[in-house]
Every structure is written in C-alpha cells, then in structure tokens.
Design a protein around this motif. Structure first.
Motif, PDB file in Angstrom:
ATOM      1  N   GLY A  97      35.094  42.364  39.330  1.00  0.00           N
ATOM      2  CA  GLY A  97      35.613  43.450  38.517  1.00  0.00           C
ATOM      3  C   GLY A  97      35.399  44.786  39.182  1.00  0.00           C
ATOM      4  O   GLY A  97      34.902  44.880  40.299  1.00  0.00           O
ATOM      5  N   GLU A 130      46.101  41.058  33.715  1.00  0.00           N
ATOM      6  CA  GLU A 130      45.209  40.163  32.987  1.00  0.00           C
ATOM      7  C   GLU A 130      43.744  40.523  33.250  1.00  0.00           C
ATOM      8  O   GLU A 130      43.427  41.258  34.187  1.00  0.00           O
ATOM      9  N   SER A 131      42.865  39.999  32.416  1.00  0.00           N
ATOM     10  CA  SER A 131      41.435  40.201  32.638  1.00  0.00           C
ATOM     11  C   SER A 131      40.990  39.431  33.879  1.00  0.00           C
ATOM     12  O   SER A 131      41.595  38.419  34.248  1.00  0.00           O
TER      13      SER A 131
END
Length: 553
Positions: free
Chosen positions: A198, A190-191
């Motif tokens: 990130g 998933e993001s």
C-alpha cells in the motif's frame, strides 16, 4: 616525526636488542609488533608501546628488564626527547617539539591521501549492501545500510583494498508477484490485495505504467499482470537508484537475481556442491547437508515440485562472486535476517571456504525517528514506513548520513530530528563541519593579516593544546585502518568529534593572526600550518563518511 616513522625507528632498536638473543625471532618482527598508542594521560608522553611486554617472553627476559634495555637506543633516535618505562614494561616516549610539530607539514603535503594505509592491500572485496526489494521506496533500515555501506566501501579503499559495491536486485519470487497485483489493483481502482503493498507510491507507479502502455485495455488479465510486473519493477528500481544517487550512494554492479535462474547458475552451484559431497536427494527434493557445518538442520535447495528454494539463489550468487575473483564477500543485512547467518556460513564452508573470512555477514539493528520526544512512524509516500526521502527532506543529506553512521550497527539507533536541524554544537554533524569551516576562516583571517606559509618552524608549536591537537591528528591513519579492518565506520565519526573538540580548544587558546599592532612572527605561520593540517584531516574524515566539508557556515 609521524607515527609510521617513529614505529619504523623503534623497530630497528627492538630488532637490534632481540638479535643478541634470538636471531630468528628478530627476523620475524615487523612494524606491526611495535603497536604505538597515544597515552590517555598526556603526562605519560606522546606515544606508548607495549612491544617489550609482547617480545620479552620470546627471548626469555622479564618485560620490564627488556624495556629498560631498550631505553638508550630509543633515546638516541632523532626527535625523541625522553623515554620512561612504566608498570610491567610499557615504554612511554616524549618527542621533541620540532619532531612532533613536523606532523603538520606531513599532513598538509599529503593532502587527500593522509590517512590512507595499506592495511588491506591485496584484498579484493565484494561489498553488497542495501539490496532493497524493488517493491517500494527505501525504508530507514535500508537507508542506514546505504550510509554505512558507502562509508565502509570508502574506508576499505582507503585501507588499500580493491572494492566493488554491489546491489543485489531481487527481481525473482513471490514478492514481485504481490507488487504486480498491487499495481493492477490500483490501476483498476480496487483495494490493495491482502498480502500486497500500500501507500501513495503504488498509485503513482501504476499511473506511470499506464502512461507507458497504451495497450492495457486490449490485454488479457495475465498479460496485464505481466505488463505491470515488468514496467512497475523497472520504474520502482529507477526511483530507488535515483534516491540512492541523490544520497551520494552509487554502485559498481547491479546484479539481477533473475539471471541466476535464467542462466543455469543454480544448477552449476548444485553440481559443484554435489561433487564436493554435500548434496543429497530425499523425499523427491534436493538437499544441502548444512548440519555438517554447524547449521541446525539441512536445507532444501530444490523442492519436490521442482521449484528452487530461496537458498538456491544464495548458493548460486556466492559461487558467482567467488568465480568473479573476489576473495572476500561482505553482505550487509537487516536485523530480521539474524537467523539466516548460520546457514550462509554453512554454505560458505560447504564450498570449501572459510566462514567470516571469505564470507562475512554484517547485521544492522533498527532505526527509529524521534521528534518532540515522540516517535515518527508514518510516511506520506509509503504509508506505513519512513523512507530515505522522508529523512533527507527533514534534515538534509549530510545530517542524515552522519547520524546513520556515527553509531555502531550493533545497536538500535534513535535519530532526533529536532537535534539534527539545529545549528549548534549539540548537533554532532554541525560541530564537526563547523570545525572544518573554522579552519578556512582562520586561513582567510591569516591572509588578511599578512601571515603566510612561506616558512614552517615546527618547534614553535609548544602550547599544550597544540600538543593535544597534533596527537589527535596523528591518530587518523590508525583510526582509518582500524575502522576498515573491524568494519566499523562509526569509529571515524567519533574520532572526528574528538578532533573537532581538540581544534576548538586550540582555537580558543592560540592565535594565528596577530592581534592589534603585534607584528607577524614565525609562530603565526607555524600555527597556520597546524590549522591547515586540522582542516585537511577533518575534510578527509568527512569524505570517508560521504559528508560534505563546507568552507563557510
């Protein structure tokens, strides 16, 4: 004669003169009152002191008259060639060539210990630096603190202090939860969460957690989150420690924030402050009355819901350090923490300590990378920031450490990657390292020519470049003590560049190995000793910065 010997001799002359008028004042004088300095204009001599200006008022004399009175006693000292009173009462001193040249022998015989002082003897210092959250690689700001902090620790030790390098391991709080959620998202394809982390490293860490844990599919969502939190933090911090070790930075203590909350340290700190009368209760919360000590508002320590506020960890951690016996605690923080300094000082005062003495906070400014005149902003691994590994990969550890240390922490720092990769005198670390390597080349050439160190005739070092070089070498102990006391490692780097320049100029003027059919003479041996001394000081200075001193380049 080295500066310490000259200062001690001058003290005896000054004390004798002062005793004639004020025995108590004479008894209170120390070598620190002599304050020797190198004149900017070498025509003014080898050393200058303002002791007459500082002392004359105490004994009721005009400074210039008192300085004139000191001249005969100073002239009578062994090794002093001339004395001159200048301006309102400065005393300029010129040494005999032999006395000045003896410094080379002193340095060579002292070896690695030359430059070490007792300026901070008796101080027990806790130096906390880097302390990056275990949620990602060390960025450039943390890298600057790694280089500066480690150099500062070396300087403090060289000045006689007992130093503990400490890393505050932030393994408690919301940032760890966001890190864990980011890892879980990567694991599930998933993001990253909107408030998460990130970069490629998140996927790498998540994959390594999967390799460690073969039971993830059988766990509940909460247990998966906990598994990625515990394993992920452990792996991330192992990577951080490895990166720092590769950078030449090691810590004596890794202190886990979580222990402050698990062991009752926060409660003990609150109790201590309540006993001191600085804790109060209001609106269901527990407060620290920091306005008493100059803060702009009082601070919540325990929220109304029972959760500990951020400052609670600071209170417990500071008390813990003091209870471990540290009389000075130095914390190195990034530019984004500037507004936090006042409340830390208020906390220090609330415990009955002295701000900026028992607790000192150093704030470092931003670091920017430049290549081809353009800023470098992206990291392949971290995604949004440049990391320690990125910098070292491009320029190497030595150039990175030197570049990060050679500027005052109070200033923003632009690092030119192209410059640091050049093997020219434009590159400051190359310039200094090359000077050190050149001293070894001189020694090899001298040995081949039959020049030995069996004799040392100091008075043969009479060339102007030799006088300048000896003067620069004499400054090293003062620079080390000053850099340690002021917490400014960049002073050592700038000094080394000046010393390297003095050495290169001397090298261009004075020959150590005889030329052609010229026989080996005592002056060649004397110059070899001087070259060895320069190499020793360059090596000692580079070591204080955590930078290597190559023998060949």
């Amino acid at each position: 004669m080295n500066p310490d010997q000259l200062a001690a001799a001058l003290l005896s002359v000054v004390v004798t003169a002062v005793e004639r008028r004020d025995a108590a004042a004479a008894g209170a004088m120390t070598v620190a009152d002599i304050a020797l300095e190198r004149p900017r204009n070498r025509d003014h001599g080898d050393w200058a002191t303002s002791v007459a200006l500082k002392t004359a008022k105490t004994i009721g004399m005009p400074p210039r008259a008192f300085a004139d009175e000191l001249v005969p006693g100073i002239l009578a000292l062994d090794g002093v060639a001339a004395v001159e009173v200048a301006g309102p009462g400065f005393v300029n001193i010129r040494l005999e060539a032999g006395a000045a040249g003896e410094l080379a022998r002193t340095i060579v015989e002292a070896g690695d210990a030359y430059g070490h002082t007792d300026a901070l003897a008796g101080q027990s210092i806790n130096l906390e630096f880097v302390s990056a959250n275990p949620t990602g690689p060390i960025h450039l700001g943390g890298t600057r603190w790694a280089a500066v902090g480690d150099s500062l620790a070396r300087l403090l030790q060289a000045a006689g202090a007992e130093v503990t390098r400490e890393y505050y391991f932030n393994d408690h709080g919301a940032q760890i939860d966001r890190f864990a959620r980011s890892l879980v998202a990567a694991y599930r394809g998933e993001s990253a969460p909107e408030d998460g982390y990130g970069g490629q490293y998140i996927g790498d860490i998540a994959a390594r957690v999967v390799e460690r844990r073969d039971d993830l599919d059988a766990l509940s969502d909460d247990d998966v989150q906990e598994a990625f939190r515990a394993e992920g933090v452990d792996l991330m911090f192992a990577d951080i420690r490895a990166s720092l070790a590769d950078f030449g930075v090691h810590f004596d203590v890794y202190f886990h924030e979580n222990t402050l909350h698990e062991t009752g340290a926060v409660d003990r700190a609150v109790s201590r402050l309540r006993e001191l009368g600085h804790i109060f209760d209001a609106d269901g919360a527990v407060w620290l009355r920091t306005t008493t000590f100059g803060d702009d508002k009082d601070r919540v320590v325990i929220k109304s819901d029972g959760e500990a506020a951020y400052i609670s960890g600071d209170l417990a951690y500071y008390l813990n350090k003091r209870e471990r016996g540290f009389d000075r605690c130095i914390i190195m923080l990034g530019a984004d923490h500037h507004g936090y300094v006042q409340r830390l000082m208020a906390m220090c005062a609330a415990f009955g300590d002295t701000p900026n003495e028992n607790l000192q906070v150093l704030i470092g400014q931003m670091v920017n990378l430049v290549q081809g005149g353009k800023p470098v902003r992206m990291s392949k691994r971290a995604g949004t920031v440049v990391t320690l590994e990125d910098l070292v990969e491009v320029v190497g550890t030595d150039a990175a450490r030197y570049a990060l240390v050679r500027s005052s922490i109070d200033s923003n720092l632009d690092i030119d990657l192209e410059l640091l990769q050049k093997r020219t005198n434009d590159n400051p670390v190359f310039y200094v390292q090359y000077a050190h390597a050149r001293t070894h080349q001189v020694a090899r050439n001298a040995a081949a020519a039959g020049v030995t160190r069996e004799q040392f005739v100091a008075e043969l070092l009479t060339d102007e470049t030799e006088s300048v070089l000896l003067g620069a070498l004499a400054e090293f102990p003062r620079i080390v003590a000053q850099a340690a006391t002021l917490r400014e490692p960049h002073r050592v780097a700038r000094y080394l560049e000046e010393l390297a320049a003095s050495y290169h100029r001397w090298y261009d003027t004075c020959r150590v190995a005889p030329q052609g059919d010229e026989p080996v003479q005592p002056v060649h041996s004397a110059r070899l000793w001087l070259s060895d001394a320069a190499g020793q000081v360059l090596r000692n200075g580079l070591t204080l910065l955590g930078v290597s001193a190559p023998e060949r380049m």
